[in-house]
Design a protein around this motif. Structure first.
Motif, PDB file in Angstrom:
ATOM      1  N   MET C 318       0.832  -1.205   0.000  1.00 29.48           N
ATOM      2  CA  MET C 318       0.000   0.000   0.000  1.00 29.48           C
ATOM      3  C   MET C 318       0.865   1.254   0.000  1.00 29.48           C
ATOM      4  SD  MET C 318      -2.661  -1.392   2.861  1.00 29.48           S
ATOM      5  CE  MET C 318      -3.590   0.125   2.930  1.00 29.48           C
ATOM      6  N   PHE C 319       2.085   1.143  -0.479  1.00 28.98           N
ATOM      7  CA  PHE C 319       3.003   2.281  -0.432  1.00 28.98           C
ATOM      8  C   PHE C 319       2.537   3.455  -1.290  1.00 28.98           C
ATOM      9  CE2 PHE C 319       7.170   0.000   0.979  1.00 28.98           C
ATOM     10  CZ  PHE C 319       6.752   0.090   2.282  1.00 28.98           C
ATOM     11  N   ALA C 320       1.604   3.218  -2.218  1.00 32.11           N
ATOM     12  CA  ALA C 320       1.156   4.333  -3.061  1.00 32.11           C
ATOM     13  C   ALA C 320      -0.166   4.912  -2.605  1.00 32.11           C
ATOM     14  CB  ALA C 320       1.049   3.879  -4.518  1.00 32.11           C
ATOM     15  N   THR C 321      -0.676   4.462  -1.439  1.00 30.27           N
ATOM     16  CA  THR C 321      -1.995   4.921  -1.037  1.00 30.27           C
ATOM     17  C   THR C 321      -1.959   6.215  -0.223  1.00 30.27           C
ATOM     18  OG1 THR C 321      -1.894   3.528   0.906  1.00 30.27           O
ATOM     19  CG2 THR C 321      -3.033   2.625  -0.994  1.00 30.27           C
ATOM     20  N   GLY C 322      -0.761   6.716   0.031  1.00 28.97           N
ATOM     21  CA  GLY C 322      -0.684   8.007   0.699  1.00 28.97           C
ATOM     22  C   GLY C 322      -0.854   7.973   2.200  1.00 28.97           C
ATOM     23  N   LEU C 323      -0.422   6.914   2.855  1.00 24.73           N
ATOM     24  CA  LEU C 323      -0.398   6.901   4.320  1.00 24.73           C
ATOM     25  C   LEU C 323       0.793   7.732   4.785  1.00 24.73           C
ATOM     26  CD1 LEU C 323      -1.076   3.108   4.934  1.00 24.73           C
ATOM     27  CD2 LEU C 323      -2.698   4.953   4.581  1.00 24.73           C
ATOM     28  N   PRO C 324       0.859   8.060   6.074  1.00 22.45           N
ATOM     29  CA  PRO C 324       2.019   8.815   6.545  1.00 22.45           C
ATOM     30  C   PRO C 324       3.322   8.057   6.265  1.00 22.45           C
ATOM     31  CG  PRO C 324       0.335   8.726   8.232  1.00 22.45           C
ATOM     32  CD  PRO C 324      -0.112   7.826   7.141  1.00 22.45           C
ATOM     33  N   GLN C 325       4.341   8.804   5.900  1.00 20.33           N
ATOM     34  CA  GLN C 325       5.592   8.157   5.509  1.00 20.33           C
ATOM     35  C   GLN C 325       6.225   7.376   6.654  1.00 20.33           C
ATOM     36  OE1 GLN C 325       8.045  11.171   3.726  1.00 20.33           O
ATOM     37  NE2 GLN C 325       7.251  10.615   1.732  1.00 20.33           N
ATOM     38  N   LEU C 326       5.996   7.839   7.871  1.00 28.22           N
ATOM     39  CA  LEU C 326       6.594   7.133   8.991  1.00 28.22           C
ATOM     40  C   LEU C 326       6.037   5.716   9.088  1.00 28.22           C
ATOM     41  CD1 LEU C 326       8.402   6.985  11.386  1.00 28.22           C
ATOM     42  CD2 LEU C 326       6.677   8.138  12.751  1.00 28.22           C
ATOM     43  N   SER C 327       4.731   5.581   8.817  1.00 31.82           N
ATOM     44  CA  SER C 327       4.151   4.235   8.792  1.00 31.82           C
ATOM     45  C   SER C 327       4.861   3.379   7.758  1.00 31.82           C
ATOM     46  CB  SER C 327       2.668   4.298   8.437  1.00 31.82           C
ATOM     47  OG  SER C 327       1.969   5.034   9.386  1.00 31.82           O
ATOM     48  N   TYR C 328       5.117   3.979   6.615  1.00 36.32           N
ATOM     49  CA  TYR C 328       5.860   3.238   5.589  1.00 36.32           C
ATOM     50  C   TYR C 328       7.223   2.820   6.114  1.00 36.32           C
ATOM     51  CZ  TYR C 328       2.425   4.771   2.136  1.00 36.32           C
ATOM     52  OH  TYR C 328       1.290   4.973   1.432  1.00 36.32           O
ATOM     53  N   GLY C 329       7.859   3.718   6.882  1.00 39.93           N
ATOM     54  CA  GLY C 329       9.176   3.417   7.420  1.00 39.93           C
ATOM     55  C   GLY C 329       9.171   2.135   8.245  1.00 39.93           C
ATOM     56  N   PHE C 330       8.163   1.974   9.117  1.00 41.59           N
ATOM     57  CA  PHE C 330       8.098   0.765   9.949  1.00 41.59           C
ATOM     58  C   PHE C 330       8.000  -0.489   9.091  1.00 41.59           C
ATOM     59  CE2 PHE C 330       5.861   3.851  12.941  1.00 41.59           C
ATOM     60  CZ  PHE C 330       7.025   4.109  13.646  1.00 41.59           C
ATOM     61  N   PHE C 331       7.141  -0.420   8.081  1.00 45.66           N
ATOM     62  CA  PHE C 331       6.930  -1.626   7.284  1.00 45.66           C
ATOM     63  C   PHE C 331       8.076  -1.861   6.313  1.00 45.66           C
ATOM     64  CE2 PHE C 331       2.857  -0.756   9.045  1.00 45.66           C
ATOM     65  CZ  PHE C 331       2.389  -2.011   9.346  1.00 45.66           C
ATOM     66  N   SER C 332       8.694  -0.760   5.896  1.00 38.75           N
ATOM     67  CA  SER C 332       9.875  -0.896   5.059  1.00 38.75           C
ATOM     68  C   SER C 332      10.972  -1.626   5.836  1.00 38.75           C
ATOM     69  CB  SER C 332      10.340   0.496   4.614  1.00 38.75           C
ATOM     70  OG  SER C 332      11.425   0.414   3.753  1.00 38.75           O
ATOM     71  N   ALA C 333      11.101  -1.309   7.117  1.00 37.09           N
ATOM     72  CA  ALA C 333      12.123  -1.963   7.950  1.00 37.09           C
ATOM     73  C   ALA C 333      11.902  -3.472   7.983  1.00 37.09           C
ATOM     74  CB  ALA C 333      12.081  -1.399   9.363  1.00 37.09           C
ATOM     75  N   ALA C 334      10.674  -3.887   8.296  1.00 38.70           N
ATOM     76  CA  ALA C 334      10.411  -5.320   8.375  1.00 38.70           C
ATOM     77  C   ALA C 334      10.561  -5.974   7.004  1.00 38.70           C
ATOM     78  CB  ALA C 334       9.006  -5.556   8.923  1.00 38.70           C
ATOM     79  N   SER C 335      10.114  -5.267   5.954  1.00 39.03           N
ATOM     80  CA  SER C 335      10.196  -5.857   4.612  1.00 39.03           C
ATOM     81  C   SER C 335      11.640  -6.030   4.178  1.00 39.03           C
ATOM     82  CB  SER C 335       9.474  -4.969   3.593  1.00 39.03           C
ATOM     83  OG  SER C 335       8.180  -4.660   4.035  1.00 39.03           O
ATOM     84  N   THR C 336      12.508  -5.140   4.661  1.00 34.55           N
ATOM     85  CA  THR C 336      13.926  -5.276   4.328  1.00 34.55           C
ATOM     86  C   THR C 336      14.534  -6.439   5.109  1.00 34.55           C
ATOM     87  OG1 THR C 336      13.903  -2.877   4.216  1.00 34.55           O
ATOM     88  CG2 THR C 336      16.030  -3.940   4.016  1.00 34.55           C
ATOM     89  N   VAL C 337      14.221  -6.488   6.386  1.00 35.75           N
ATOM     90  CA  VAL C 337      14.867  -7.480   7.248  1.00 35.75           C
ATOM     91  C   VAL C 337      14.423  -8.902   6.909  1.00 35.75           C
ATOM     92  CG1 VAL C 337      14.961  -8.286   9.640  1.00 35.75           C
ATOM     93  CG2 VAL C 337      15.337  -5.887   9.122  1.00 35.75           C
ATOM     94  N   ILE C 338      13.210  -9.061   6.386  1.00 36.48           N
ATOM     95  CA  ILE C 338      12.720 -10.416   6.105  1.00 36.48           C
ATOM     96  C   ILE C 338      13.565 -11.084   5.024  1.00 36.48           C
ATOM     97  CG2 ILE C 338      11.024  -9.919   4.298  1.00 36.48           C
ATOM     98  CD1 ILE C 338       9.114 -11.809   5.756  1.00 36.48           C
ATOM     99  N   THR C 339      14.370 -10.295   4.315  1.00 36.91           N
ATOM    100  CA  THR C 339      15.258 -10.899   3.319  1.00 36.91           C
ATOM    101  C   THR C 339      16.317 -11.775   3.972  1.00 36.91           C
ATOM    102  OG1 THR C 339      15.193  -8.642   2.519  1.00 36.91           O
ATOM    103  CG2 THR C 339      16.341 -10.231   1.167  1.00 36.91           C
ATOM    104  N   ILE C 340      16.677 -11.432   5.210  1.00 37.96           N
ATOM    105  CA  ILE C 340      17.810 -12.135   5.818  1.00 37.96           C
ATOM    106  C   ILE C 340      17.537 -13.630   5.998  1.00 37.96           C
ATOM    107  CG2 ILE C 340      19.155 -12.294   7.949  1.00 37.96           C
ATOM    108  CD1 ILE C 340      19.298  -9.259   7.853  1.00 37.96           C
ATOM    109  N   PRO C 341      16.401 -14.006   6.577  1.00 40.08           N
ATOM    110  CA  PRO C 341      16.169 -15.458   6.652  1.00 40.08           C
ATOM    111  C   PRO C 341      16.125 -16.128   5.275  1.00 40.08           C
ATOM    112  CG  PRO C 341      14.311 -14.216   7.576  1.00 40.08           C
ATOM    113  CD  PRO C 341      15.411 -13.255   7.367  1.00 40.08           C
ATOM    114  N   SER C 342      15.574 -15.449   4.276  1.00 40.33           N
ATOM    115  CA  SER C 342      15.577 -16.055   2.942  1.00 40.33           C
ATOM    116  C   SER C 342      16.997 -16.218   2.440  1.00 40.33           C
ATOM    117  CB  SER C 342      14.775 -15.193   1.964  1.00 40.33           C
ATOM    118  OG  SER C 342      13.481 -14.983   2.447  1.00 40.33           O
TER     119      SER C 342
END
Lengths: 215, 340, 644, 132
Positions: C318-342
């Protein structure tokens, strides 16, 4: 459980062993039946469903902004819901009592307990019907999102109560059939779990739907 | 900003790594003529993302080469291995190569990602112009704050300065996207969203709805036309004026036919009795780049076909077939084409 | 490890016990028993075949779409047809192919791998299959009727509400997915309980095969993710049918609620699809490297980590739906880190190859194909975790390329590897290796030719879900390439199907353990007997079949409490350490699951066509069936434990 | 068993191991849910405070408290991992092997959870809460 005389001493000792290698390798939970696990997992997934429903309630509420309830709908009345709570929440006790009975082989206690739950659950549904008949005059599920939420949450829970009552009826019928005893009462146990779950959800509804608009 | 000079230089001569990258991607991004390419940015926002892309691309290539080298090495040398590797610790290899190194790289790109995110939040200077865009199934209504007048599927902006775009939808979700200028912003029903555009050079930038919006989602394109400020100002002044009066007899007859037809129920032509608001404003129709939001080119033949039965051109659009007398059609076309 | 038969391993108690096992477990080959079977192996096979059938339908839809997109402004499909086909393609590939296919593998393999005789709830298992079959047919039947879902597989409101999409399209979608959800939930609970209670004695958690870990983690994800989807669909159905206002902004509703709920389900679902497939890789790859997987604890960690973190990344859809950027920051963090186990898993497999001795067989080829494509999908996955880049490329062909690399690369390649790897066990027949290699190369080339150019067309600005496009935008050649690739891919997949049929008709009989595998399914006959193991093995290590101590445990002199020949019985063990608890009776063939599933089908048809009384009646039928199904067997008071 | 284990000690030990495994990720789940919902819902409503409490402060709490929880779980997992060695023990290698595996998994899970919470904290430092 542990020795009474020096409670403090044993607690410290317990803690030491608990964090030691022998304590840490304890299997927990252990020795449950497949029925226990099946019902626990089913309740987990159902609980997630209700959690998502409550989450949706708060999401819609806060995205909507004040006033809540909107469109001049009054804050929910508390008297009837509190009576309903007083009827439903203690209805877990007869189930517990029934289960305790069959564990000692007392079929009469099982039957009486289940009957008690049946009466209390049925009363709850009747009260919910009375509540609906009053509120429907003010707004329905098509009025606005608040109405949709109110009826969806309470009806969905009501459906769970109904299913729970059907399960209790089924148990009652099976208990008349003579299948349960001290060794065989897993079905009583797991139906009991389901009923406690339905009760617990009602407490969450009481908070979400009835109390939280007043916060 | 300080980055401006180098940015422009970078555009003129495609640097070697980038050309190699383009080659690897089986395309000539510099010369992919006419493509609304994210890699051929014409605006500040898209340029930032394009630069970020090339960084990510080269990191990916490096890691890919590493993994493939290991894979190929294993496939070649570990089928009939001459020696055992058991003296080295495989688990340490996994931890370092599979978690340690990736973590460092990921930290870096996460940080850069946050930087770009913050940079895209708002332009460096507050915008002077505000465009109000409304998404419809399946066209874009375009208005300008403080200007009484509207156009469709075409957004004029002044070049070299940021422009605020205020987005709302009349029906379902759409997404406002001009690949060469700025990443997407979704149009959310019940909400107003904002983005901004900053074109660095004059030109036409194709945009398209990027959120699936039903039957004709494919035909919901628009054009951003970036022009020097003076030219833009003149155009904006023109937008508020009434539509030009007919010049020729044919145009006059066409106007007559138009005003007597059902067209006026849905369309506006400024300065006439046509004030419908269901469909696009036609006051400057003749100057638009296309018909049906990118469905067909805007010329006489296509216009005639569109009027007669637009359902064959763009099935499902809101305009019913028009029972226009065949004799009157050329006049009608002439009139509509004169609206510039 | 040379192949050896069960007889050589000394499996087999005395003939009398074998005969007793046969009489209790083998069902007579009658028509009734065909419908009434509760054997996890037959049910697993049915899952595989049915899911493959739906894969064929969804693949044919894709071919039609690629044909339409081969050139600009083509007229092969109308917009109406195209929109239904792409929706059904996505919906079916996600819900009717991937998960059921992998559940099919799970069904067949989990009881074998953990050394037991059936699933924990065999009748529930049969019920799950029938519901899956009916739900799949329910949804696919809408295509010839011209009423197929047409809102995209994530069906965003308000496009999908009654005003914008009248007709049955979205009712088929919401009801079909709710119907199917019953099957998936039942299957998930069954997998977890089976893996917790029915493992062979000695199989503590540190000796559980990775594939079983993956299936159990997937099942947990299903339990937490699916209810959210079900809620979403139920709310949409209510909005459409009964005019509630959940998603209607004019009456206080909110369209982003749909997206949040959908993606709270939707992102974990990506891993619900990929995770068991990665489990297949972890089962197949080490066997052809002739060593155990490197870093077993790390791989277990990866599975658990992905299962949990995948629930905290949904907003990156939902990164293009215009939520506050800080919310994106939290989910961006988890989405980045989930690469490590893969990444850890990828390198665990690479290390296994590097430190092993590779046998380049057909299943292994598909694993290599998986590694190459999945890694590429992983790179673009990281890119989508980064908000600014995501906003530029989401909803374009770049994202189409990305998720096909992840899902085709990450799920279909392992599935194909699994088909070749376990075909001998499932059917008792060997496949033709030459045909298999041809199939691999065609699938591999076709897949990359189809999907790689989509990265580029996406970067060049081509949005997804367009039924046609204008020429001259730089997209034409790339689309031709993709279409050619799709046909190559189709031929390759056809060769796989031909290979399976060929193996069934002409294949050599398979030995019990053709590959020298390490997990317990290779310790029994091919195909396994109805009771799987004449003696339930006692597990002493992570690789029981490579471990002589385990092999001995099924030899002569096995304890009676692991033979359990009297009655249809198997063994319960403790949840985590696998200590023997008690023998339990398993249910026999029954038609009740089928009756209940038919009742549900009628119920959902009733809801679809607004025949609510019929729906209510069939609901009662389902409840009645369940009541008799679960009715406690009659017991004498003494047996039940009544002293008085 | 060489050491006598009361039922209560067994329960505490068993649960402690589960805290060591799942404590960090649970803390992260709390962080993600709290920080996101505070941010999205408050900003959507146009507030920069939460019932008088500044939004940045609320978000900081939603970062720091879970971080503390994850750190505690990390400590527990290190403790468990060091105390439960497969060859440590009393002959029951299957339990110690299982517990060691779980402690190892917990060790990594908690580290990862801590990293995610920290990265979320970085975002909270860099980005103003309601910027779109």
């Amino acid at each position: 459980m542990s020795g009474r005389p020096d409670r403090l001493g044993t607690t410290a000792g317990d803690l030491r062993t608990a964090t030691g290698p022998v304590g840490l390798v304890t299997e927990e939970p252990v020795g449950r039946s497949t029925a226990w696990w099946g019902m626990t997992l089913f309740i987990t997934t159902e609980g997630t469903l209700f959690a998502a429903l409550f989450g949706s309630y708060f999401y819609l509420r806060f995205q909507h902004g004040a006033p809540w309830p909107p469109d001049g709908i009054a804050e929910p009345e508390l008297l009837l819901p509190l009576i309903m709570t007083a009827v439903l929440v203690p209805s877990s006790l007869p189930v517990l009592w029934a289960e305790a009975g069959i564990r000692r082989g007392r079929r009469w206690q099982l039957r009486a307990g289940l009957l008690g739950t049946l009466v209390m659950g049925g009363t709850f549904l009747g009260l919910q019907g009375i509540e609906y008949s009053e509120i429907l005059r003010e707004y329905t599920f098509t009025t606005n999102v608040y109405g949709s939420l109110f009826y969806a949450i309470t009806t969905f829970h009501g459906a769970h109560v109904t299913v729970g009552l059907l399960m209790v009826c089924w148990l009652l019928a099976a208990s008349l059939h003579g299948s349960f005893g001290t060794r065989r009462h897993e079905r009583v146990r797991v139906v009991g779990y389901y009923w406690h779950f339905v009760d617990a959800v009602w407490v969450a509804i009481l908070f979400t739907v009835y109390l939280s608009p007043r916060l | 900003m300080a980055g401006r000079g180098p940015q422009i230089r970078r555009r003129r001569s495609v640097p070697i790594p980038r050309a190699v990258g383009c080659g690897l991607l089986l395309l000539l991004c510099g010369c992919a003529g006419g493509a609304p390419s994210t890699l051929d940015p014409g605006g500040v926002g898209a340029r930032r993302v394009a630069d970020f892309w090339w960084l990510l691309f080269w990191i990916s290539v490096a890691v890919f080469v590493e993994v493939m080298a290991l894979l190929v090495w294993a496939l070649v040398f570990r089928r009939h291995p001459r020696r055992r590797l058991d003296r080295s610790d495989p688990v340490r290899f996994v931890v370092v190569a599979g978690a340690g190194l990736p973590f460092v790289v990921l930290l870096a790109v996460y940080g850069l990602g946050l930087r770009d995110l913050a940079a895209l939040a708002q332009p460096e200077t507050p915008p002077a112009v505000t465009v109000e865009v409304t998404g419809h199934k399946w066209w874009w209504e375009v208005r300008y704050a403080g200007v009484d007048g509207a156009t469709a599927n075409e957004i004029r902006i002044p070049v070299g300065e940021p422009v605020r775009v205020r987005l709302r939808t009349a029906d379902v979700l759409h997404s406002f996207w001009v690949p060469q200028l700025m990443p997407k912003t979704d149009l959310i029903a019940g909400k107003i969203r904002e983005t901004w555009l900053h074109a660095e050079r004059p030109g036409e930038y194709r945009g398209q709805c990027a959120e699936y919006c039903g039957l004709q989602h494919a035909h919901m394109a628009f054009l951003v036309v970036a022009r020097p400020r003076a030219e833009f100002d003149a155009w904006l002044a023109r937008l508020a004026e009434p539509a030009p009066a007919p010049d020729s007899d044919a145009e006059r007859r066409g106007r007559q036919a138009f005003l007597q037809s059902a067209c006026v129920a849905c369309h506006t032509v400024r300065g006439t009795s046509a004030t419908g608001t269901v469909g696009p404003d036609l006051s400057m129709l003749g100057a638009r780049w296309s018909l049906g939001a990118g469905a067909v080119p805007n010329d006489g033949g296509h216009l005639g076909g569109w009027i007669a039965n637009s359902q064959t051109v763009k099935p499902g659009n809101a305009m019913p077939p028009q029972p226009v007398d065949a004799a009157a059609l050329p006049d009608l076309i002439a009139y509509l084409e004169s609206l510039r | 490890m040379s192949s050896s038969t069960a007889a050589e391993r000394g499996t087999g108690p005395d003939p009398a016990a074998m005969a007793a096992l046969d009489s209790h477990w083998a069902a007579a080959p009658t028509l009734r028993n065909w419908f009434a079977t509760v054997d996890h192996k037959r049910i697993g096979r049915r899952y595989l075949v049915t899911a493959a059938l739906f894969f064929g339908f969804a693949g044919a839809s894709a071919l039609a779409m690629r044909t339409q997109l081969a050139g600009p402004e083509a007229g092969v499909l109308s917009a109406r047809e195209y929109n239904q086909l792409f929706t059904m393609h996505g919906t079916a590939m996600i819900f009717l192919f991937s998960t059921p296919m992998l559940f099919g593998f799970g069904n067949f393999l989990v009881p074998l791998m953990i050394g037991t005789r059936d699933m924990a709830f065999p009748r529930l298992n049969a019920f799950g299959y029938w519901v899956f079959l009916f739900a799949g047919l329910f949804m696919w039947a809408s295509v010839p009727a011209g009423a197929a879902p047409n809102g995209g597989w994530f069906a965003y409101v308000p496009l999908t509400d009654e005003r914008h999409t009248p007709g049955l399209h979205l009712d088929v979608y919401t009801l079909g997915l709710l119907f199917l959800g019953i099957s998936t939930t039942a299957g998930a609970i069954n997998f977890i309980v089976t893996a917790l209670k029915l493992r062979a004695p000695g199989m503590s958690l540190n000796r559980v095969p990775i594939f079983v870990w993956a299936i159990v983690a997937t099942a947990f994800m299903v339990l937490f993710a699916l209810p959210v989807l079900n809620l979403d669909n139920a709310l949409l159905f209510l909005d459409r049918r009964f005019d509630t206002r959940f998603f209607e902004p004019e009456r206080g509703g909110n369209v982003l609620l749909w997206q949040h709920l959908f993606w709270i389900f939707g992102h974990p679902d990506v891993y619900i699809i990929v995770m068991p497939a990665l489990g297949i890789v972890s089962a197949v790859l080490p066997v052809f490297c002739r060593r155990g997987i490197v870093g077993y604890p790390l791989v277990v960690f990866s599975i658990v980590a992905i299962a949990i973190i995948s629930f905290g990344v949904w907003v990156h859809h939902m990164f293009a739906t215009g939520l506050p950027q800080l919310s994106y920051g939290f989910f961006s963090a988890a989405s980045t880190v989930i690469t490590i186990p893969s990444g850890l898993q990828i390198f665990a497999w690479l290390a296994t190859m590097l430190f092993g001795r590779i046998v380049l067989s057909v299943p292994f080829l598909f694993v290599v194909g998986f590694l190459v494509t999945f890694v590429i999908g992983g790179f673009t996955g990281v890119m989508f975790a980064l908000t600014a880049f995501d906003q530029q490329t989401t909803d374009t062909y770049f994202v189409v390329a990305h998720f096909h690399y992840v899902l085709f690369g990450g799920a279909v390649f392992p599935i194909l590897a699994g088909i070749y790897y376990w075909l001998p066990k499932i059917t008792g027949r060997m496949f033709d290796a030459r045909l298999g290699r041809w199939a691999f190369w065609l699938v591999f080339l076709g897949m990359n030719l189809t999907f790689f150019p989509m990265h580029v067309s996406g970067l060049l600005g081509m949005p997804r879900r367009v039924y046609t496009y204008s020429g001259g935008l730089g997209w034409d050649a790339l689309n031709v390439l993709a279409t050619v690739g799709a046909y190559v891919l189709a031929v390759g997949l056809l060769l796989v199907a031909i290979g399976v049929v060929h193996a069934l008709r002409r294949g050599d009989p398979a030995p019990d353990d053709p590959w020298g595998g390490d997990s317990l399914e290779w310790a029994t006959s091919s195909p396994p007997k109805p009771y799987n193991f004449a003696v339930i093995p006692r597990v002493r290590s992570l690789h029981p079949v490579w471990d002589p101590a385990t092999a001995e445990s099924t030899g002569p002199g096995a304890d009676e409490d692991r033979i359990l020949a009297e009655g249809r019985r198997t063994l319960f063990t403790s949840e985590f350490d696998g200590r023997p608890e008690r023998a339990v009776e398993m249910p026999e063939e029954t038609l009740k699951p089928l009756v209940a599933a038919v009742g549900l089908l009628v119920l959902f048809l009733g809801l679809l066509f607004a025949w609510y009384w019929i729906a209510a009646g069939s609901g009662a039928l389902v409840a009645g069936t369940l009541a008799t199904w679960l009715w406690p067997p009659h017991r004498a008071p003494e047996e039940a434990g009544m002293t008085t | 068993m060489s050491e006598r284990l009361s039922p209560r000690a067994a329960l505490v030990g068993g649960l402690l191991l589960w805290f060591a495994v799942l404590g960090g990720v649970s803390a992260w789940a709390v962080h993600a849910l709290a920080a996101w919902s505070i941010d999205e819902l408050a900003c959507e409503a146009g507030h920069d405070n939460l019932a008088g409490f500044p939004l940045t402060g609320a978000i900081a709490l939603a970062v720091l408290l879970p971080a503390a929880g994850a750190a505690a779980a990390l400590a527990a997992s290190v403790l468990a991992w060091r105390r439960v060695r497969p060859n440590h023990g009393d002959g029951d290698e299957r339990s110690t092997g299982r517990a060691h595996l779980l402690a190892f998994v917990g060790l990594w899970l908690n580290t990862l959870a801590l990293a995610m919470i920290a990265l979320g904290g970085v975002a909270a430092l860099v980005l103003p809460p309601c910027q779109r």
